[in-house]
Design a protein around this motif. Sequence first.
Motif, PDB file in Angstrom:
ATOM      1  N   LYS A 194       0.835  -1.206   0.000  1.00 18.51           N
ATOM      2  CA  LYS A 194       0.000   0.000   0.000  1.00 18.51           C
ATOM      3  C   LYS A 194       0.870   1.257   0.000  1.00 18.51           C
ATOM      4  N   VAL A 195       1.945   1.239   0.799  1.00 16.04           N
ATOM      5  CA  VAL A 195       2.853   2.385   0.868  1.00 16.04           C
ATOM      6  C   VAL A 195       3.504   2.616  -0.496  1.00 16.04           C
ATOM      7  N   LYS A 196       3.938   1.555  -1.132  1.00 15.38           N
ATOM      8  CA  LYS A 196       4.558   1.679  -2.454  1.00 15.38           C
ATOM      9  C   LYS A 196       3.567   2.217  -3.479  1.00 15.38           C
ATOM     10  N   LYS A 197       2.317   1.785  -3.391  1.00 18.80           N
ATOM     11  CA  LYS A 197       1.293   2.265  -4.319  1.00 18.80           C
ATOM     12  C   LYS A 197       1.025   3.753  -4.101  1.00 18.80           C
ATOM     13  N   LEU A 198       0.962   4.177  -2.846  1.00 19.62           N
ATOM     14  CA  LEU A 198       0.759   5.596  -2.554  1.00 19.62           C
ATOM     15  C   LEU A 198       1.953   6.431  -3.024  1.00 19.62           C
ATOM     16  N   LEU A 199       3.173   5.925  -2.829  1.00 15.93           N
ATOM     17  CA  LEU A 199       4.362   6.637  -3.289  1.00 15.93           C
ATOM     18  C   LEU A 199       4.366   6.767  -4.807  1.00 15.93           C
ATOM     19  N   LEU A 206       1.859   9.403  -5.835  1.00 17.26           N
ATOM     20  CA  LEU A 206       2.382  10.744  -5.597  1.00 17.26           C
ATOM     21  C   LEU A 206       3.396  11.136  -6.661  1.00 17.26           C
ATOM     22  N   GLN A 207       4.294  10.228  -6.996  1.00 18.47           N
ATOM     23  CA  GLN A 207       5.327  10.530  -7.976  1.00 18.47           C
ATOM     24  C   GLN A 207       4.725  10.770  -9.361  1.00 18.47           C
ATOM     25  N   GLN A 208       3.762   9.959  -9.739  1.00 19.19           N
ATOM     26  CA  GLN A 208       3.149  10.094 -11.059  1.00 19.19           C
ATOM     27  C   GLN A 208       2.267  11.335 -11.176  1.00 19.19           C
ATOM     28  N   SER A 209       1.782  11.821 -10.048  1.00 22.13           N
ATOM     29  CA  SER A 209       0.910  12.994 -10.077  1.00 22.13           C
ATOM     30  C   SER A 209       1.683  14.280 -10.371  1.00 22.13           C
ATOM     31  N   GLY A 210       2.979  14.278 -10.099  1.00 20.15           N
ATOM     32  CA  GLY A 210       3.795  15.465 -10.314  1.00 20.15           C
ATOM     33  C   GLY A 210       3.796  16.415  -9.129  1.00 20.15           C
ATOM     34  N   VAL A 211       3.026  16.104  -8.106  1.00 26.06           N
ATOM     35  CA  VAL A 211       2.942  16.973  -6.926  1.00 26.06           C
ATOM     36  C   VAL A 211       4.291  17.076  -6.218  1.00 26.06           C
ATOM     37  N   VAL A 212       4.983  15.974  -6.081  1.00 28.96           N
ATOM     38  CA  VAL A 212       6.259  15.971  -5.367  1.00 28.96           C
ATOM     39  C   VAL A 212       7.253  16.902  -6.062  1.00 28.96           C
ATOM     40  N   LEU A 229       9.002  12.447   1.554  1.00 32.33           N
ATOM     41  CA  LEU A 229       8.741  11.628   2.737  1.00 32.33           C
ATOM     42  C   LEU A 229       7.574  12.207   3.533  1.00 32.33           C
ATOM     43  N   VAL A 230       7.541  13.519   3.679  1.00 30.17           N
ATOM     44  CA  VAL A 230       6.452  14.168   4.411  1.00 30.17           C
ATOM     45  C   VAL A 230       5.127  13.950   3.695  1.00 30.17           C
ATOM     46  N   LEU A 231       5.117  14.149   2.370  1.00 29.37           N
ATOM     47  CA  LEU A 231       3.884  13.937   1.611  1.00 29.37           C
ATOM     48  C   LEU A 231       3.424  12.482   1.682  1.00 29.37           C
ATOM     49  N   LEU A 232       4.374  11.562   1.628  1.00 30.86           N
ATOM     50  CA  LEU A 232       4.010  10.145   1.733  1.00 30.86           C
ATOM     51  C   LEU A 232       3.425   9.848   3.105  1.00 30.86           C
ATOM     52  N   GLY A 233       4.008  10.410   4.145  1.00 27.15           N
ATOM     53  CA  GLY A 233       3.479  10.215   5.498  1.00 27.15           C
ATOM     54  C   GLY A 233       2.058  10.738   5.633  1.00 27.15           C
TER      55      GLY A 233
END
Length: 50
Positions: free
Chosen positions: A5-10, A13-19, A39-43
């Motif tokens: 689940k953590v990997k999917k959320l990461l 986030l990466q694919q969205s371009g937000v990071v 890391l903060v956004l993933l948390g």
Amino acid sequence: MPDSKVKKLLRTLQQSGVVDTVEAQFAGLPGPPGYPIRLVLLGLACASYE
């Protein structure tokens, strides 16, 4: 929370371009180094998922 689940959320986030956008906006700010923005956004994403 399972690692899958953590990997999917990461990945989401990466694919969205937000990071990249947020990192670019904070790049030149003064102050001591802190936690990486990704890391903060993933948390936050994990906390809101739970």
